[in-house]
Write a protein that holds these residues in place. Structure first.
Motif, mmCIF file in Angstrom:
data_model
loop_
_atom_site.group_PDB
_atom_site.id
_atom_site.type_symbol
_atom_site.label_atom_id
_atom_site.label_comp_id
_atom_site.label_asym_id
_atom_site.label_seq_id
_atom_site.Cartn_x
_atom_site.Cartn_y
_atom_site.Cartn_z
ATOM 1 N N CYS A 40 0.773 -1.317 0.206
ATOM 2 C CA CYS A 40 0.142 0.227 -0.172
ATOM 3 C C CYS A 40 1.033 1.278 -0.622
ATOM 4 C CB CYS A 40 -0.820 -0.114 1.587
ATOM 5 S SG CYS A 40 -1.606 -1.736 1.070
ATOM 6 N N LYS A 41 0.485 2.441 -1.049
ATOM 7 C CA LYS A 41 1.034 3.066 -0.651
ATOM 8 C C LYS A 41 0.844 4.723 0.099
ATOM 9 C CE LYS A 41 3.264 6.485 -3.841
ATOM 10 N NZ LYS A 41 3.813 7.018 -5.213
ATOM 11 N N VAL A 42 0.808 5.346 0.933
ATOM 12 C CA VAL A 42 0.771 6.373 2.036
ATOM 13 C C VAL A 42 1.155 7.629 1.842
ATOM 14 C CG1 VAL A 42 -0.313 6.967 3.991
ATOM 15 C CG2 VAL A 42 -0.517 5.033 3.446
ATOM 16 N N GLY A 43 1.037 8.831 1.068
ATOM 17 C CA GLY A 43 1.542 9.521 0.591
ATOM 18 C C GLY A 43 3.111 9.011 -0.432
ATOM 19 N N SER A 44 4.397 9.159 -0.346
ATOM 20 C CA SER A 44 5.178 9.181 -1.177
ATOM 21 C C SER A 44 5.984 7.700 -0.304
ATOM 22 C CB SER A 44 6.444 9.764 -1.220
ATOM 23 O OG SER A 44 6.651 10.133 0.386
ATOM 24 N N THR A 45 5.463 7.079 0.807
ATOM 25 C CA THR A 45 5.782 5.722 1.146
ATOM 26 C C THR A 45 4.866 4.318 1.066
ATOM 27 O OG1 THR A 45 6.730 7.007 3.154
ATOM 28 C CG2 THR A 45 6.716 4.801 3.830
ATOM 29 N N TRP A 46 5.836 3.729 0.818
ATOM 30 C CA TRP A 46 4.327 2.069 0.492
ATOM 31 C C TRP A 46 5.524 1.378 1.635
ATOM 32 C CZ3 TRP A 46 2.273 0.417 -3.702
ATOM 33 C CH2 TRP A 46 2.168 1.328 -4.426
ATOM 34 N N PHE A 79 9.090 1.473 2.345
ATOM 35 C CA PHE A 79 9.959 1.455 1.902
ATOM 36 C C PHE A 79 9.844 2.861 1.466
ATOM 37 C CE2 PHE A 79 9.247 -2.977 1.040
ATOM 38 C CZ PHE A 79 10.825 -3.006 0.141
ATOM 39 N N LEU A 80 10.969 3.895 1.861
ATOM 40 C CA LEU A 80 10.422 5.619 1.537
ATOM 41 C C LEU A 80 11.165 5.881 0.406
ATOM 42 C CD1 LEU A 80 12.775 6.733 5.055
ATOM 43 C CD2 LEU A 80 9.974 5.906 4.795
ATOM 44 N N THR A 81 10.213 6.299 -0.575
ATOM 45 C CA THR A 81 10.954 6.977 -1.996
ATOM 46 C C THR A 81 10.488 8.458 -1.859
ATOM 47 O OG1 THR A 81 8.572 6.602 -3.094
ATOM 48 C CG2 THR A 81 9.654 4.528 -2.124
ATOM 49 N N ARG A 82 11.308 8.428 -3.380
ATOM 50 C CA ARG A 82 11.676 9.713 -3.713
ATOM 51 C C ARG A 82 11.965 10.082 -4.971
ATOM 52 N NH1 ARG A 82 16.024 11.045 0.468
ATOM 53 N NH2 ARG A 82 17.679 11.732 -0.817
ATOM 54 N N TYR A 83 11.573 11.247 -5.938
ATOM 55 C CA TYR A 83 12.305 11.370 -6.531
ATOM 56 C C TYR A 83 12.988 12.676 -7.001
ATOM 57 C CZ TYR A 83 8.713 8.222 -9.332
ATOM 58 O OH TYR A 83 7.978 7.337 -10.003
ATOM 59 N N ASP A 84 14.616 12.361 -7.394
ATOM 60 C CA ASP A 84 15.600 13.682 -7.820
ATOM 61 C C ASP A 84 15.728 13.815 -8.768
ATOM 62 O OD1 ASP A 84 17.675 14.501 -7.402
ATOM 63 O OD2 ASP A 84 18.918 13.578 -5.676
ATOM 64 N N ASP A 85 15.912 14.208 -9.797
ATOM 65 C CA ASP A 85 15.661 14.540 -10.564
ATOM 66 C C ASP A 85 15.096 13.913 -11.947
ATOM 67 O OD1 ASP A 85 16.967 16.680 -12.812
ATOM 68 O OD2 ASP A 85 18.761 15.403 -13.371
ATOM 69 N N GLY A 86 14.033 13.790 -11.835
ATOM 70 C CA GLY A 86 13.269 11.801 -12.081
ATOM 71 C C GLY A 86 13.961 10.887 -11.745
#
Length: 217
Positions: A40-46, A79-86
């Motif tokens: 499940c994804k909540v915000g940017s965290t899975w 799983f913390l996630t984020r995008y950095d320069d795509g």
């Protein structure tokens, strides 16, 4: 473990992310296999629940988890996630590491195997997830008492508020009217933890109905 970014930019969409989380939670050794049960994804965290079974069918013996009747164990991972320069990146933490991100849905928490140690980091993490899920979703007009006074930017405090909204363009945004001053304030969901519903808008009689009933007496 630190952050890992995919510089080939193969992860770009929600479906890409879920497929990658599934891949990361699916592996097999000579004696065991792990497979994703739910993500499940909540915000940017899975948040993920992963099931471990022995290939020979014997029960999984583990110091942390109580073995299920089918011989497996199911653990939680973040799983913390984020995008950095795509480029998409992630940082994974098993529940035993006591992740700060604690907004896993109850439906996922209920899939996890029981813990042997009630004082473990995993147990505390699960309780934080349950506490977050227990925060009410207040409705327009609900009168609320916060668990503790909230200090505002001007140094004043408030504790009893009424759920309302204000408009910004075409959007309605949740805010709360302070009982003592009548002013409006935005409150985070976290600040509503432990709050008490003093009166519900749903339980209040309609003004139109009240006027009609009054006219009949």
């Amino acid at each position: 473990m630190g952050w890992l970014f995919y510089t080939d930019r193969r992860v770009q969409t929600y479906a890409d992310e879920k497929a990658e989380i599934t891949r990361l939670c699916t592996f097999e050794s000579d004696i065991r296999k792990t497979e994703l049960v739910k993500a499940c994804k909540v915000g940017s965290t899975w948040y993920a629940a992963a099931k471990v079974t022995n290939l020979d069918g014997t029960p999984v013996e583990d110091a942390t988890y109580v073995t299920e009747p089918d011989g497996s164990i199911t653990f939680g991972a973040v799983f913390l996630t984020r995008y950095d320069d795509g480029c998409w990146g992630y940082k994974d933490i098993e529940e035993g590491g006591g992740p700060n991100a604690s907004r896993a849905p109850l439906a996922l928490i209920e899939l996890l195997s029981d813990l042997k140690d009630p004082d473990s980091y995993a147990h505390a993490w699960r309780q934080r997830c349950r506490d977050w899920a227990a925060i009410p979703d207040y409705q327009e007009g609900d009168r609320i008492k916060l668990a503790a006074p909230v200090t505002l930017t001007d140094g004043s405090t408030c504790q009893i508020v009424t759920a309302t909204h204000y408009r910004r363009g075409r959007q309605k945004r949740r805010c709360y009217r302070i009982e003592e001053t009548g002013g409006l304030v935005r409150l985070s969901k976290a600040s509503l933890a432990g709050s008490e519903l003093l009166s519900s808008a749903k339980g209040a009689a309609s003004p139109v109905l009240a006027e009609y009933l009054a006219g009949r007496h």
